[in-house]
Structure formats: structure tokens, C-alpha cells
Design an enzyme around this catalytic site. Structure first.
Site, PDB file in Angstrom:
ATOM      1  N   GLU A  41       0.702  -1.023  -0.016  1.00 57.89           N
ATOM      2  CA  GLU A  41       0.202  -0.246   0.060  1.00 57.89           C
ATOM      3  C   GLU A  41       0.914   1.115   0.043  1.00 57.89           C
ATOM      4  O   GLU A  41       0.444   2.319  -0.714  1.00 57.89           O
ATOM      5  CB  GLU A  41      -0.735  -0.113   1.133  1.00 57.89           C
ATOM      6  CG  GLU A  41      -1.793   1.047   1.315  1.00 57.89           C
ATOM      7  CD  GLU A  41      -1.594   2.373   2.002  1.00 57.89           C
ATOM      8  OE1 GLU A  41      -2.525   3.117   1.915  1.00 57.89           O
ATOM      9  OE2 GLU A  41      -0.260   2.368   2.437  1.00 57.89           O
ATOM     10  N   ASP A  72      -7.357   2.321   8.445  1.00 54.24           N
ATOM     11  CA  ASP A  72      -5.956   2.850   8.055  1.00 54.24           C
ATOM     12  C   ASP A  72      -5.843   3.879   9.156  1.00 54.24           C
ATOM     13  O   ASP A  72      -6.123   4.918   9.360  1.00 54.24           O
ATOM     14  CB  ASP A  72      -5.455   3.227   6.750  1.00 54.24           C
ATOM     15  CG  ASP A  72      -4.302   3.506   6.225  1.00 54.24           C
ATOM     16  OD1 ASP A  72      -3.388   3.383   7.129  1.00 54.24           O
ATOM     17  OD2 ASP A  72      -3.856   3.784   4.994  1.00 54.24           O
TER      18      ASP A  72
END
Length: 609
Positions: free
Chosen positions: A205, A234
Site C-alpha cells: 500500500e 488505516d
């Protein structure tokens, strides 16, 4: 969370995001109560937003006794989430202080989560990222709870990698650990499921959402359509954090917002994170998305500090993308509120309010096969749990012609498993196309179709195909209203002593008899012959009561009380169009509400030649 600039839904992100670099890494002792979010209005608690109960720490607002949860969601033990963070931090320490996607620290993180998920009963897959990821990037980790409707999937995800500069404990060990403990709690609680729950831990990511992009692009259109919403987590434990929700006003966000609203947190739209985390991969594919976040390098406003506590004009996470992003960089209160909100959302969307019946689906792939006489064909028979719990499914097949045997390996499976079906033919098997029915029997029964073609022109051996057509040998293999078969007083047989007496009630009634046969290929003619005696009390020349002969759904002949006679009459039908097929022959008698008509059948044959 990846650091980059994107345009999302036509709105450009206007600020270049920079991490605030502190001179010293914060420690747990250095975090004052003023840096933590305040209690919701009316909450009567003493220091610092936690209560000890039964030997473990829990947030008071998360306890079911204090505040009911949607669908009885459990209180996730934040101490267990923090234990996962401790292990992720130790993994980074053993691997040069990082868990970057291309390093051993990431692969060890995958192995840690995978082992726990497999032990809990999840279907776990490592998905290598074979295109678009950084060189040497490790795999995505996908775990699905194998219960619930497989056509309705709710997905929860987080990225598992860190930047190269640090261990990534808030970014994004926090989201990864929260999802791991939520998944383990779901397995431990083992509730009845209305839908499937799938968890994803994404690779690479930090290099540009590459792992989640690869996953979404690997899905077929049909598989994408099964995912009803994706939830991303996140950075959900930022020390100076706020309470942010992706797409705050969307339908997907409502369960998440409802939980934080119940704590009086007044969450805001997550503008800082827009387009910068893995939900964006799903959003671009047209899948509804939402998720929690507590902020990265953007600075807390005075209004937010007044509402949530903490320090105004200071980054939500001053250790963002730095070596100080360790277990000391975790806001346990925010983490607790986030993980409990994840559980509340999951239970609301996917857990059944009532225990559903155990059910499964059954498919055969391929559903057709073509072989020469003497050869074999195979097909994979697959099952899936569609509601309730998994069950044992016994497999069988019917409709195979002479010279064909069907076997399964294994003969029974637990729903969610598969079996290999083998169709073995002899050299004398008659060429033709034969529809077979594959049956799965558990607490319920399902069928699926398989069509076998035996190649070759073949020859024709004249033979009589109907079994027990004179009804002298019990009722087998006839099905339907077999009580009509016998040596009944009031009627007589055409030959022998037994016959089939359909109708004769003098009231509204229907009787049927069925037999399935295979009409072999290679013959030029197939003829059905039967003897029928009709007697009636009807006096009008009007068809009140009827007798029909059908093959499958096609009606080949219809007779009525108007054809009554004193004895048996031989009837003949041409079944040549059905050569090479498996057919079901049906005799049906239907009476109206008064005056009986009896339809008496005997000595039925189906002759090929």
C-alpha cells in the site's frame, strides 16, 4: 497510509501532505489525559477513559451492559489487539526496524496473522501480487469465514505493510491488528451468519495501493458484484487523533457512524485520507466503501481539539512514516473505540438476527462431457454453505444409461468442499446424449444437472426398455401414486393378476405413475405400447375425466371418459424423437368432482428396433 496526491470524484486534494518530525519519540508516560479524547457527554468515569473488569481493560462505552450493540456485537478486548501490535513491533525489530512490503518483516507479519486465522477456522489464501507491485513485494492475505450467503459478501481490509523508515505500528499495524482480533472474536463467538465476511490484509500500500489494486483487478465481474461493501481501516490509533469516517453520509458508512454517534464522538468526513488508502481501489471498481481513521500528518484544528481533546495545531500522528511509529505511538482509547465500531458494523451487516436454516449450493463443472465408448469423463462437484452452518453432504447420481457407472471421490463432503465425479463407460455403452442428475443430500437436498455424450454412430439392439410394465413384480421402478398398482377387486388384469388402476374415485382426484428410462442411440424406431381399459359412470359425451401420457413436460396423448369401452384397448405411441435421450414417462388420470371414471393400465412396453 500511502503519501501521494490524487483526484477523487473530481475534487483535487489541495494540500501536499508532510509528516511532522518531532525531536523525540513520545512515550506512554508522556501522553497526558489532555491528549486523549474526552468522554462522551454524561459518561461518569474516572481516569483515563478505561475501566477494569474481570481482569482485563475495556472501554466503558464499549460494554454491552452500558450500551446495547446492533445484533449483540461483542466487546473486542483491546488488550488482545495491543498484544498483536506488540508482536508486529517485535517482528519489525527483528527485521531492521521495518515491515516494508518487500522485506522479511512483511512476510513474517503475514505468517503471524495467517497462522492465527487458519487455527480459528478461516479459509485463508495468500495471493501473490504478480503485477503492479514493487519488486519482491509479499502477498496479500485473504481470510473468509466460511458461513453465510456466499452471494452477499462484506469485506473488511487494511494494509499490513509499513514504510521502510519504521515499524508502522499506527500506520498500519493498528488497522491490521484490529481486524485480526475482530476476525478471531467472530470465530470464537461463532454466530449464525446472514452473509459472508471476508478480511483482506494488503501488501505494498505504501508504494501506491498496489496490493489492493491487484486484488480488485483479479476479481471477475460476478465476484465483484458479490461484494456489497468494503470497509477500510488505516491509522485508527493516532495519539492526537480525531474521529474520521470515509464517505460519512453514505449508506455504507451508516453502521460505523451510528456506533461512534452512540459514544457522542461527532465524527467528521475523512478528507485527509481521500484516495490515499486501499478503499480507493474498491471505490474505483464501483464497490461502496467506508471506514474509520484517526488522522495522519494533517493538524488538528482548535474546534476539533475542543470537541475531542488533544492539542490544536499539532499533527494527528507526529510519528507518521517515521521510526518512532512504535507501540508507544498508540492511542489505546481511540483504538478501542475503533475496534468496537468495526465489530458493531460487522455484526449489524452480516450476523443473522435469528438462526438461519443450514443450507448449501451444488454445482458441477464442467456440466457436460463427451467420450468415446470405453473412456471416462470427470467433473468437479462443488458445494458451498449458503446459510447456517456447514453440513455433511452425500453425493449420488441418477440417469446413467447401461454401460455407464458414476463414482465420487470422496463420496461425501462438508459443504464448502468439492468432490471429483468420474463417469466411466464400457465399450458396449450405447452412443447418445444422456442427462444425469447429481444429488447432494444433507439436512436438505439439492440437485444439479450433468449431460454425458457417448460418441459414435452405434448399432441398434432391439430391446424392451420399460421395467415391470405388467406390474407383476411389486411397484419398482415405478414412482408416483404406486398404491394404484396391485390386484384390486372391481377390476381385472389384461394378463397375469396385477395392473395399475388410476382414478375411479368419483371425486376430484389425480393419480400419476412415472418411470425414467434411457432410449439408446443407434436405433431407428422406439414405440410405446400399453393396454388401457376405461370404464365410467359418466353419461354425457363430454370429457369430464382425462387420462394423459407424457414424456417429460410434453403431452403425447389425451383420452377421456368419452373413450370408455367394455374391455382393454391396445394403444401405441411413437417415441422415435426421443432416441438417444433419458426420458421420464408419465401416466396421469384426473377426475372431476362427481361420477367416477377408471383408467386401468397393463402390459406397457417401450420397444426399440
Amino acid at each position: 497510509m500511502v503519501l501521494r496526491r490524487l483526484a477523487v470524484a473530481g475534487v483535487a486534494l489541495a494540500a501536499t501532505l508532510q509528516a511532522a518530525v518531532p525531536s523525540l519519540a513520545p512515550t506512554a508516560a508522556a501522553v497526558s489525559q489532555s491528549a486523549l479524547p474526552p468522554h462522551p457527554a454524561g459518561a461518569a468515569i474516572s481516569a483515563p477513559d478505561r475501566a477494569t473488569h474481570s481482569g482485563r481493560a475495556t472501554s466503558v462505552e464499549g460494554r454491552a451492559a452500558a450500551r446495547p450493540r446492533a445484533a449483540e456485537a461483542p466487546d473486542i478486548d483491546v488488550a488482545k489487539v495491543q498484544a498483536h501490535l506488540t508482536e508486529l513491533n517485535a517482528i519489525a525489530t527483528r527485521n531492521g526496524g521495518t515491515r516494508k512490503s518487500s522485506g522479511q518483516g512483511y512476510r513474517d507479519s503475514v505468517a503471524y496473522a495467517k497462522a492465527k486465522l487458519q487455527a480459528a477456522g478461516y479459509t485463508v489464501t495468500e495471493q501473490p501480487c504478480t503485477s503492479g507491485c514493487a519488486t519482491g513485494a509479499g502477498p496479500n492475505l485473504i481470510a473468509e469465514w466460511p458461513q453465510g450467503d456466499a452471494t452477499k459478501v462484506y469485506m473488511f481490509g487494511s494494509h499490513l505493510d509499513s514504510v521502510g523508515a519504521g515499524p508502522g505500528i499506527n500506520d498500519n499495524g493498528s488497522g491490521s491488528a484490529a481486524l485480526l482480533e475482530t476476525a478471531l472474536t467472530l470465530a470464537q463467538q461463532h454466530p449464525a451468519m446472514a452473509a459472508r465476511v471476508r478480511f483482506g490484509w494488503w501488501t505494498d500500500e505504501e508504494q501506491g495501493l498496489n496490493g489492493s489494486d491487484f486484488y480488485v483487478n483479479s476479481l471477475s465481474a460476478a465476484e465483484r458484484s458479490k461484494i456489497k461493501a468494503y470497509y477500510n481501516f488505516d491509522m485508527i490509533a493516532s495519539l492526537n487523533g480525531g474521529y474520521f469516517i470515509n464517505h460519512l453520509t453514505s449508506a455504507a458508512a451508516q453502521p460505523m457512524k451510528a456506533y461512534w454517534d452512540s459514544l457522542g464522538l461527532q465524527p467528521e468526513e475523512n478528507t485527509e485520507d481521500a484516495g490515499r488508502s486501499d478503499d480507493y481501489s474498491f471505490e474505483r471498481a464501483g464497490i461502496p466503501t467506508s471506514g474509520y481513521a484517526m488522522g495522519a500528518s494533517a493538524r488538528k484544528t482548535s474546534a476539533q481539539a475542543a470537541k475531542w481533546g488533544g492539542t490544536a495545531n499539532r499533527a494527528y500522528d507526529s510519528c507518521y512514516h517515521q521510526s518512532c511509529d512504535t507501540t508507544d505511538n498508540i492511542n489505546s482509547t481511540g483504538l478501542n473505540r475503533s475496534v468496537d465500531g468495526i465489530a458493531a458494523t460487522l455484526w449489524k451487516l452480516a450476523v443473522a438476527d435469528t438462526t438461519p436454516a443450514n443450507d448449501f449450493s451444488l454445482t458441477a463443472g464442467p456440466a457436460t462431457g463427451s467420450v468415446d465408448p470405453g473412456a471416462s469423463a470427470t467433473s468437479t462437484v462443488s458445494t458451498a454453505t449458503t446459510s447456517g452452518s456447514a453440513q455433511t453432504v452425500a453425493l449420488s447420481a441418477s440417469g446413467a444409461p447401461a454401460g455407464v457407472t458414476v463414482s465420487f471421490s470422496p463420496a461425501s463432503v462438508t459443504s464448502g468442499g468439492s468432490s471429483i465425479m468420474t463417469l466411466a463407460t464400457t465399450s458396449g455403452a450405447a452412443p447418445g446424449t444422456y442427462p444425469l442428475t447429481v444429488t447432494g443430500t444433507g439436512s436438505v437436498t439439492h440437485t444439479t444437472q450433468y449431460t454425458l455424450t457417448i460418441k459414435g454412430a452405434g448399432g441398434c439392439t432391439a430391446q424392451q426398455l420399460l421395467a415391470n410394465g405388467g406390474f407383476e413384480n411389486g411397484t419398482t421402478p415405478w414412482t408416483g401414486d404406486t398404491a394404484a398398482i396391485g390386484a384390486h377387486a372391481g377390476q381385472s388384469a389384461h394378463s397375469g393378476s396385477r395392473f395399475a388402476w388410476l382414478g375411479g374415485y368419483g371425486s376430484s382426484a389425480t393419480d400419476t405413475l412415472n418411470q425414467s428410462v434411457t432410449v439408446p442411440a443407434g436405433c431407428g424406431k422406439a414405440t410405446l405400447t400399453y393396454w388401457l381399459h376405461i370404464d365410467t359412470d359418466e353419461t354425457d359425451r363430454v370429457a369430464y375425466d382425462t387420462f394423459k401420457v407424457k414424456v417429460g413436460s410434453a403431452t403425447l396423448a389425451t383420452l377421456s371418459n368419452t373413450a370408455a369401452s367394455s374391455g382393454y384397448t391396445q394403444r401405441t405411441l411413437d417415441l422415435t424423437p426421443y432416441i438417444g435421450q433419458r426420458i421420464t414417462l408419465t401416466f396421469t388420470a384426473t377426475e372431476d368432482s362427481s361420477l367416477q371414471t377408471s383408467f386401468v393400465i397393463d402390459d406397457a412396453t417401450l420397444q426399440t428396433g
